[in-house]
Design a protein around this motif. Structure first.
Motif, PDB file in Angstrom:
ATOM      1  N   VAL A   1      46.295  51.743  51.843  1.00  0.00           N
ATOM      2  CA  VAL A   1      44.934  51.198  51.711  1.00  0.00           C
ATOM      3  C   VAL A   1      43.890  52.271  51.979  1.00  0.00           C
ATOM      4  O   VAL A   1      42.915  52.419  51.229  1.00  0.00           O
ATOM      5  N   VAL A   2      44.091  53.049  53.037  1.00  0.00           N
ATOM      6  CA  VAL A   2      43.136  54.105  53.387  1.00  0.00           C
ATOM      7  C   VAL A   2      43.079  55.175  52.299  1.00  0.00           C
ATOM      8  O   VAL A   2      41.992  55.683  51.965  1.00  0.00           O
ATOM      9  N   SER A   3      44.226  55.525  51.748  1.00  0.00           N
ATOM     10  CA  SER A   3      44.264  56.543  50.692  1.00  0.00           C
ATOM     11  C   SER A   3      43.389  56.143  49.511  1.00  0.00           C
ATOM     12  O   SER A   3      42.704  56.981  48.916  1.00  0.00           O
ATOM     13  N   TYR A   4      43.420  54.859  49.200  1.00  0.00           N
ATOM     14  CA  TYR A   4      42.631  54.393  48.056  1.00  0.00           C
ATOM     15  C   TYR A   4      41.171  54.126  48.427  1.00  0.00           C
ATOM     16  O   TYR A   4      40.252  54.553  47.710  1.00  0.00           O
ATOM     17  N   MET A   5      40.953  53.434  49.552  1.00  0.00           N
ATOM     18  CA  MET A   5      39.602  53.016  49.919  1.00  0.00           C
ATOM     19  C   MET A   5      38.762  54.162  50.467  1.00  0.00           C
ATOM     20  O   MET A   5      37.569  54.283  50.142  1.00  0.00           O
ATOM     21  N   GLN A   6      39.366  55.026  51.297  1.00  0.00           N
ATOM     22  CA  GLN A   6      38.613  56.096  51.941  1.00  0.00           C
ATOM     23  C   GLN A   6      38.598  57.376  51.115  1.00  0.00           C
ATOM     24  O   GLN A   6      37.555  58.016  50.971  1.00  0.00           O
ATOM     25  N   PHE A   7      39.754  57.743  50.573  1.00  0.00           N
ATOM     26  CA  PHE A   7      39.873  59.027  49.873  1.00  0.00           C
ATOM     27  C   PHE A   7      39.899  58.882  48.346  1.00  0.00           C
ATOM     28  O   PHE A   7      39.925  59.895  47.644  1.00  0.00           O
ATOM     29  N   HIS A   8      39.903  57.637  47.851  1.00  0.00           N
ATOM     30  CA  HIS A   8      39.873  57.368  46.404  1.00  0.00           C
ATOM     31  C   HIS A   8      40.990  58.120  45.665  1.00  0.00           C
ATOM     32  O   HIS A   8      40.782  58.653  44.583  1.00  0.00           O
ATOM     33  N   ASP A   9      42.158  58.116  46.300  1.00  0.00           N
ATOM     34  CA  ASP A   9      43.312  58.841  45.770  1.00  0.00           C
ATOM     35  C   ASP A   9      44.367  57.828  45.335  1.00  0.00           C
ATOM     36  O   ASP A   9      45.174  57.360  46.149  1.00  0.00           O
ATOM     37  N   LEU A  10      44.350  57.470  44.054  1.00  0.00           N
ATOM     38  CA  LEU A  10      45.269  56.449  43.553  1.00  0.00           C
ATOM     39  C   LEU A  10      46.717  56.897  43.629  1.00  0.00           C
ATOM     40  O   LEU A  10      47.607  56.117  43.992  1.00  0.00           O
ATOM     41  N   VAL A  11      46.984  58.169  43.310  1.00  0.00           N
ATOM     42  CA  VAL A  11      48.355  58.676  43.348  1.00  0.00           C
ATOM     43  C   VAL A  11      48.923  58.600  44.759  1.00  0.00           C
ATOM     44  O   VAL A  11      50.050  58.149  44.972  1.00  0.00           O
ATOM     45  N   SER A  12      48.135  59.030  45.731  1.00  0.00           N
ATOM     46  CA  SER A  12      48.578  58.964  47.126  1.00  0.00           C
ATOM     47  C   SER A  12      48.804  57.519  47.562  1.00  0.00           C
ATOM     48  O   SER A  12      49.784  57.212  48.253  1.00  0.00           O
ATOM     49  N   SER A  13      47.920  56.633  47.144  1.00  0.00           N
ATOM     50  CA  SER A  13      48.056  55.225  47.502  1.00  0.00           C
ATOM     51  C   SER A  13      49.329  54.627  46.920  1.00  0.00           C
ATOM     52  O   SER A  13      50.092  53.942  47.623  1.00  0.00           O
ATOM     53  N   LEU A  14      49.585  54.894  45.644  1.00  0.00           N
ATOM     54  CA  LEU A  14      50.810  54.386  45.017  1.00  0.00           C
ATOM     55  C   LEU A  14      52.060  54.980  45.657  1.00  0.00           C
ATOM     56  O   LEU A  14      53.086  54.304  45.801  1.00  0.00           O
ATOM     57  N   THR A  15      51.953  56.243  46.056  1.00  0.00           N
ATOM     58  CA  THR A  15      53.081  56.895  46.725  1.00  0.00           C
ATOM     59  C   THR A  15      53.387  56.216  48.051  1.00  0.00           C
ATOM     60  O   THR A  15      54.553  55.981  48.398  1.00  0.00           O
ATOM     61  N   TRP A  16      52.344  55.876  48.800  1.00  0.00           N
ATOM     62  CA  TRP A  16      52.546  55.173  50.070  1.00  0.00           C
ATOM     63  C   TRP A  16      53.146  53.785  49.835  1.00  0.00           C
ATOM     64  O   TRP A  16      53.951  53.306  50.640  1.00  0.00           O
ATOM     65  N   VAL A  17      52.775  53.139  48.742  1.00  0.00           N
ATOM     66  CA  VAL A  17      53.381  51.853  48.411  1.00  0.00           C
ATOM     67  C   VAL A  17      54.879  52.034  48.155  1.00  0.00           C
ATOM     68  O   VAL A  17      55.703  51.215  48.583  1.00  0.00           O
ATOM     69  N   GLU A  18      55.231  53.110  47.457  1.00  0.00           N
ATOM     70  CA  GLU A  18      56.651  53.413  47.218  1.00  0.00           C
ATOM     71  C   GLU A  18      57.394  53.554  48.541  1.00  0.00           C
ATOM     72  O   GLU A  18      58.475  52.978  48.730  1.00  0.00           O
ATOM     73  N   TRP A  19      56.819  54.336  49.447  1.00  0.00           N
ATOM     74  CA  TRP A  19      57.480  54.550  50.743  1.00  0.00           C
ATOM     75  C   TRP A  19      57.547  53.270  51.558  1.00  0.00           C
ATOM     76  O   TRP A  19      58.528  53.018  52.269  1.00  0.00           O
ATOM     77  N   THR A  20      56.486  52.454  51.462  1.00  0.00           N
ATOM     78  CA  THR A  20      56.493  51.157  52.147  1.00  0.00           C
ATOM     79  C   THR A  20      57.708  50.336  51.722  1.00  0.00           C
ATOM     80  O   THR A  20      58.412  49.749  52.553  1.00  0.00           O
ATOM     81  N   TYR A  21      57.935  50.321  50.420  1.00  0.00           N
ATOM     82  CA  TYR A  21      59.051  49.545  49.876  1.00  0.00           C
ATOM     83  C   TYR A  21      60.394  50.070  50.374  1.00  0.00           C
ATOM     84  O   TYR A  21      61.274  49.291  50.773  1.00  0.00           O
ATOM     85  N   LEU A  22      60.543  51.385  50.393  1.00  0.00           N
ATOM     86  CA  LEU A  22      61.810  51.973  50.830  1.00  0.00           C
ATOM     87  C   LEU A  22      62.074  51.673  52.300  1.00  0.00           C
ATOM     88  O   LEU A  22      63.191  51.291  52.675  1.00  0.00           O
ATOM     89  N   TRP A  23      61.056  51.846  53.138  1.00  0.00           N
ATOM     90  CA  TRP A  23      61.242  51.529  54.555  1.00  0.00           C
ATOM     91  C   TRP A  23      61.567  50.055  54.753  1.00  0.00           C
ATOM     92  O   TRP A  23      62.387  49.704  55.603  1.00  0.00           O
TER      93      TRP A  23
END
Length: 210
Positions: free
Chosen positions: A103-125
């Motif tokens: 959420v922070v990656s997208y809302m604060q840093f406007h970084d869609l790639v980073s946000s999607l990457t964190w979603v990927e890691w969320t799923y794996l964990w």
């Protein structure tokens, strides 16, 4: 260190995927996890100490601990032959934290790639939580997710960043599409897993009835 850390994380996750497939011996993979885990716990402390101490700087550096402690936990669990429930519940905690980073990656840093990457890691964990804490028999499925993520979210981004092209518009657009494509692949694998599980249950019911 960020790019090198991603690079080493990619190697560890790549090996872990083959361990989950049953192709690599858990104890030997565990030692590599310990090596990467120690680096990703010790070095972030140093980077935080010498940083500008701004809260967003520390926020970003703190994320490295999530990976470092995960690899340490995986390493110790495999080397010592421990039950995976502790690792599973830790993975649940990390998956919740990872949502915040997405959420922070997208809302604060406007970084869609980073946000999607964190979603990927969320799923794996979260998958590690299902496997370790809830004892779901999905190791092969987790191995597929880990294998894809080892290249798509860690190894290739690290290499592209080291080459100085990671933040270019063309690469960012391409990676957005690749990440979305990986989600579609995971959904397909999930459907296949559910259907396979249902078929297995029906076979057992038929065998029990006969």
């Amino acid at each position: 260190m960020g790019d090198v850390g991603l690079f080493l994380s990619g190697a560890a996750l790549f090996l872990n995927s083959f361990m989950l497939f049953g192709k690599a011996e858990g104890k030997s993979v565990g030692y590599f996890n310990l090596f990467v885990g120690v680096l990703q716990v010790v070095i972030p402390f140093y980077l935080i100490v010498i940083s500008d101490q701004q809260h967003w700087t520390i926020f970003n550096l703190a994320s490295i601990f999530l990976f470092g402690l995960t690899y340490l936990f995986v390493g110790i669990t495999n080397v010592k032959g421990l039950h995976g429930s502790g690792l599973g519940y830790y993975s649940l905690w990390v998956s919740i934290i990872a949502v915040m980073y997405a959420v922070v990656s997208y809302m604060q840093f406007h970084d869609l790639v980073s946000s999607l990457t964190w979603v990927e890691w969320t799923y794996l964990w979260f998958l590690f939580f299902l496997s370790g804490a809830l004892n779901k028999k999905i190791d092969n499925y987790i191995g597929k997710v880990a294998f894809v993520q080892s290249w798509l979210t860690l190894t290739f981004p690290a290499l592209l960043s080291l080459a100085g092209v990671w933040k270019t518009q063309a690469v960012s657009q391409a990676w957005t599409y690749l990440l979305i494509a990986s989600f579609v692949y995971f959904i397909g694998c999930t459907i296949q897993l559910i259907l396979s599980s249902q078929k297995k249950e029906k076979r057992l019911e038929v065998q029990a009835a006969s």
